[in-house]
Design an enzyme around this catalytic site. Sequence first.
Site, PDB file in Angstrom:
ATOM      1  N   SER A 106     -26.619   5.696 -23.921  1.00  0.00           N
ATOM      2  CA  SER A 106     -27.506   6.562 -22.701  1.00  0.00           C
ATOM      3  C   SER A 106     -29.018   6.933 -23.571  1.00  0.00           C
ATOM      4  O   SER A 106     -29.143   6.627 -24.687  1.00  0.00           O
ATOM      5  CB  SER A 106     -26.636   8.023 -22.829  1.00  0.00           C
ATOM      6  OG  SER A 106     -27.743   8.712 -22.275  1.00  0.00           O
ATOM      7  N   TYR A 159     -22.836  15.916 -24.531  1.00  0.00           N
ATOM      8  CA  TYR A 159     -23.143  14.583 -24.082  1.00  0.00           C
ATOM      9  C   TYR A 159     -23.982  13.836 -24.995  1.00  0.00           C
ATOM     10  O   TYR A 159     -23.784  12.638 -25.425  1.00  0.00           O
ATOM     11  CB  TYR A 159     -23.415  14.531 -22.457  1.00  0.00           C
ATOM     12  CG  TYR A 159     -23.841  13.136 -21.784  1.00  0.00           C
ATOM     13  CD1 TYR A 159     -25.100  12.527 -22.055  1.00  0.00           C
ATOM     14  CD2 TYR A 159     -22.791  12.465 -21.308  1.00  0.00           C
ATOM     15  CE1 TYR A 159     -25.178  11.307 -21.161  1.00  0.00           C
ATOM     16  CE2 TYR A 159     -23.032  11.284 -20.802  1.00  0.00           C
ATOM     17  CZ  TYR A 159     -24.300  10.589 -20.814  1.00  0.00           C
ATOM     18  OH  TYR A 159     -24.290   9.385 -20.470  1.00  0.00           O
TER      19      TYR A 159
HETATM   20  P1  NAP Z   1     -19.000   7.750 -13.188  1.00  0.00           P
HETATM   21  O1  NAP Z   1     -19.471   7.078 -11.895  1.00  0.00           O
HETATM   22  O2  NAP Z   1     -18.840   9.346 -13.411  1.00  0.00           O
HETATM   23  O3  NAP Z   1     -17.822   6.835 -13.745  1.00  0.00           O
HETATM   24  C1  NAP Z   1     -16.948   7.334 -14.856  1.00  0.00           C
HETATM   25  C2  NAP Z   1     -15.939   6.520 -14.860  1.00  0.00           C
HETATM   26  O4  NAP Z   1     -15.182   6.681 -16.027  1.00  0.00           O
HETATM   27  C3  NAP Z   1     -14.939   7.114 -13.738  1.00  0.00           C
HETATM   28  O5  NAP Z   1     -14.034   5.820 -13.088  1.00  0.00           O
HETATM   29  C4  NAP Z   1     -13.894   7.954 -14.418  1.00  0.00           C
HETATM   30  O6  NAP Z   1     -12.493   7.848 -13.892  1.00  0.00           O
HETATM   31  C5  NAP Z   1     -13.715   7.279 -15.774  1.00  0.00           C
HETATM   32  N1  NAP Z   1     -13.244   8.125 -16.501  1.00  0.00           N
HETATM   33  C6  NAP Z   1     -13.658   9.383 -16.935  1.00  0.00           C
HETATM   34  N2  NAP Z   1     -12.924   9.998 -17.898  1.00  0.00           N
HETATM   35  C7  NAP Z   1     -11.800   9.262 -18.081  1.00  0.00           C
HETATM   36  C8  NAP Z   1     -10.633   8.911 -19.092  1.00  0.00           C
HETATM   37  N3  NAP Z   1     -10.146   9.935 -19.673  1.00  0.00           N
HETATM   38  N4  NAP Z   1      -9.664   7.703 -18.843  1.00  0.00           N
HETATM   39  C9  NAP Z   1     -10.016   6.900 -18.319  1.00  0.00           C
HETATM   40  N5  NAP Z   1     -11.161   6.869 -17.350  1.00  0.00           N
HETATM   41  C10 NAP Z   1     -12.180   7.841 -17.546  1.00  0.00           C
HETATM   42  O7  NAP Z   1     -20.093   7.362 -14.367  1.00  0.00           O
HETATM   43  P2  NAP Z   1     -21.107   6.086 -14.327  1.00  0.00           P
HETATM   44  O8  NAP Z   1     -22.463   6.769 -14.106  1.00  0.00           O
HETATM   45  O9  NAP Z   1     -20.577   4.976 -14.014  1.00  0.00           O
HETATM   46  O10 NAP Z   1     -21.203   5.981 -15.789  1.00  0.00           O
HETATM   47  C11 NAP Z   1     -20.475   5.085 -16.882  1.00  0.00           C
HETATM   48  C12 NAP Z   1     -20.721   5.157 -18.213  1.00  0.00           C
HETATM   49  O11 NAP Z   1     -22.411   5.011 -18.200  1.00  0.00           O
HETATM   50  C13 NAP Z   1     -20.643   6.639 -18.937  1.00  0.00           C
HETATM   51  O12 NAP Z   1     -20.357   6.450 -20.056  1.00  0.00           O
HETATM   52  C14 NAP Z   1     -22.028   7.320 -18.788  1.00  0.00           C
HETATM   53  O13 NAP Z   1     -21.927   8.225 -19.724  1.00  0.00           O
HETATM   54  C15 NAP Z   1     -23.009   6.084 -18.745  1.00  0.00           C
HETATM   55  N6  NAP Z   1     -24.387   6.346 -18.430  1.00  0.00           N
HETATM   56  C16 NAP Z   1     -24.499   6.641 -17.090  1.00  0.00           C
HETATM   57  C17 NAP Z   1     -25.820   6.652 -16.805  1.00  0.00           C
HETATM   58  C18 NAP Z   1     -26.210   7.189 -15.367  1.00  0.00           C
HETATM   59  O14 NAP Z   1     -27.490   7.313 -15.157  1.00  0.00           O
HETATM   60  N7  NAP Z   1     -25.244   7.103 -14.295  1.00  0.00           N
HETATM   61  C19 NAP Z   1     -26.671   6.437 -17.645  1.00  0.00           C
HETATM   62  C20 NAP Z   1     -26.493   6.126 -18.781  1.00  0.00           C
HETATM   63  C21 NAP Z   1     -25.250   6.005 -19.376  1.00  0.00           C
HETATM   64  P3  NAP Z   1     -12.263   9.198 -12.851  1.00  0.00           P
HETATM   65  O15 NAP Z   1     -13.275   9.135 -11.559  1.00  0.00           O
HETATM   66  O16 NAP Z   1     -10.843   9.300 -12.860  1.00  0.00           O
HETATM   67  O17 NAP Z   1     -12.710  10.369 -13.707  1.00  0.00           O
HETATM   68  C1  GCO Z   2     -28.539  13.772 -17.361  1.00  0.00           C
HETATM   69  C2  GCO Z   2     -28.207  12.352 -16.856  1.00  0.00           C
HETATM   70  C3  GCO Z   2     -28.163  11.414 -18.188  1.00  0.00           C
HETATM   71  C4  GCO Z   2     -27.617  10.127 -17.371  1.00  0.00           C
HETATM   72  C5  GCO Z   2     -27.748   9.071 -18.721  1.00  0.00           C
HETATM   73  C6  GCO Z   2     -29.181   8.663 -18.899  1.00  0.00           C
HETATM   74  O1  GCO Z   2     -27.799  14.686 -17.010  1.00  0.00           O
HETATM   75  O2  GCO Z   2     -29.333  13.913 -18.331  1.00  0.00           O
HETATM   76  O3  GCO Z   2     -26.757  12.428 -16.424  1.00  0.00           O
HETATM   77  O4  GCO Z   2     -27.515  11.857 -18.878  1.00  0.00           O
HETATM   78  O5  GCO Z   2     -26.400  10.280 -17.131  1.00  0.00           O
HETATM   79  O6  GCO Z   2     -27.042   9.279 -19.711  1.00  0.00           O
HETATM   80  O7  GCO Z   2     -29.219   7.757 -19.878  1.00  0.00           O
END
Ligand code: NAP
Ligand code: GCO
Length: 268
Positions: free
Chosen positions: A148, A161
């Site tokens: 992230s 986080y």
């Molecule tokens: P999301 O839409 O919230 O999806 C997260 C997924 O993880 C959901 O399918 C959730 O299932 C699953 N999950 C959560 N806890 C779990 C557990 N204990 N066991 C199995 N599955 C679990 O998140 P996203 O935005 O796609 O993010 C995916 C990854 O990218 C995460 O690691 C997040 O930190 C990272 N990330 C996101 C962003 C962003 O801007 N979106 C940026 C940087 C990094 P449930 O629905 O059942 O909880």
């Molecule tokens: C926040 C956002 C970020 C993104 C991502 C950025 O609250 O700042 O959720 O954490 O999810 O991780 O890279």
Amino acid sequence: MSGLMNKFSLEGKVALITGASYGIGFSIAAAYAEAGATIVFNDIKQELVDKGLAAYEEKGIKAHGYVCDVTNEEQVQEMTALIEKEVGVIDILVNNAGIIKRVPMCDMTAAEFRQVIDVDLNAPFIVSKAVIPGMIKKGHGKIINICSMMSELGRETVSAYAAAKGGLKMLTKNIASEYGEFNIQCNGIGPGYIATPQTAPLREIQADGSKHPFDQFIISKTPAARWGEAEDLQGPAVFLASDASDFVNGHVLYVDGGILAYIGKQPQ
Ligand code: NAP
Ligand code: GCO
Ligand code: CA
């Protein structure tokens, strides 16, 4: 396909993407399927796995879905053994499952802090530990940890986080160091701000119809002047899962539209 482009193929590979019923994980899995991989994913509840299977089906992808809480080592070990029996030994692991709690640190309970660390840091350890023996036996493996911006930067309300994603960056480097000799490459992808359910609260249209202040803030901090889409991560994810990156190890590839390089738009 030319010799060089063959290096980007995932034909014949089994890929496990955790928490991939939707969001970033789903998008990466869809790209892996297009590159020829067999898709395996898990989610915490059967109805989410079923929803995910239907979504993959809609894209013509015959995925394999398992109910598993990635923080539960027993469930992870059982799921890994079942996958190896029913689908095959895992060649590619994407530790994608993750949660976030946006709470000022001094208002956060220790239990809330621990829960974020459990899913975002302990789980990648647990799942990697479960799949590495099979990768060693096979003589190759790819582990991609979804890091992230918060692997590098802090901000108000995301202490747990940021601590988890900073730790995940170092876990990535340590797996690369400890298992590189077995032809296992472990790298990270550091997405910028991506429009998924996880960031929906930061993009909510305000009562007066204006953009969320955080939405405007991110646009001003991103040279690309836009939020990322999950699709923006597909190319980098295929690269890190393929033979094209066999000598890339312990690296976090930031896919952030330039946020980390940019001080932010100067006041007009
Ligand atoms: P999301 O839409 O919230 O999806 C997260 C997924 O993880 C959901 O399918 C959730 O299932 C699953 N999950 C959560 N806890 C779990 C557990 N204990 N066991 C199995 N599955 C679990 O998140 P996203 O935005 O796609 O993010 C995916 C990854 O990218 C995460 O690691 C997040 O930190 C990272 N990330 C996101 C962003 C962003 O801007 N979106 C940026 C940087 C990094 P449930 O629905 O059942 O909880
Ligand atoms: C926040 C956002 C970020 C993104 C991502 C950025 O609250 O700042 O959720 O954490 O999810 O991780 O890279
Ligand atoms: Ca290889």
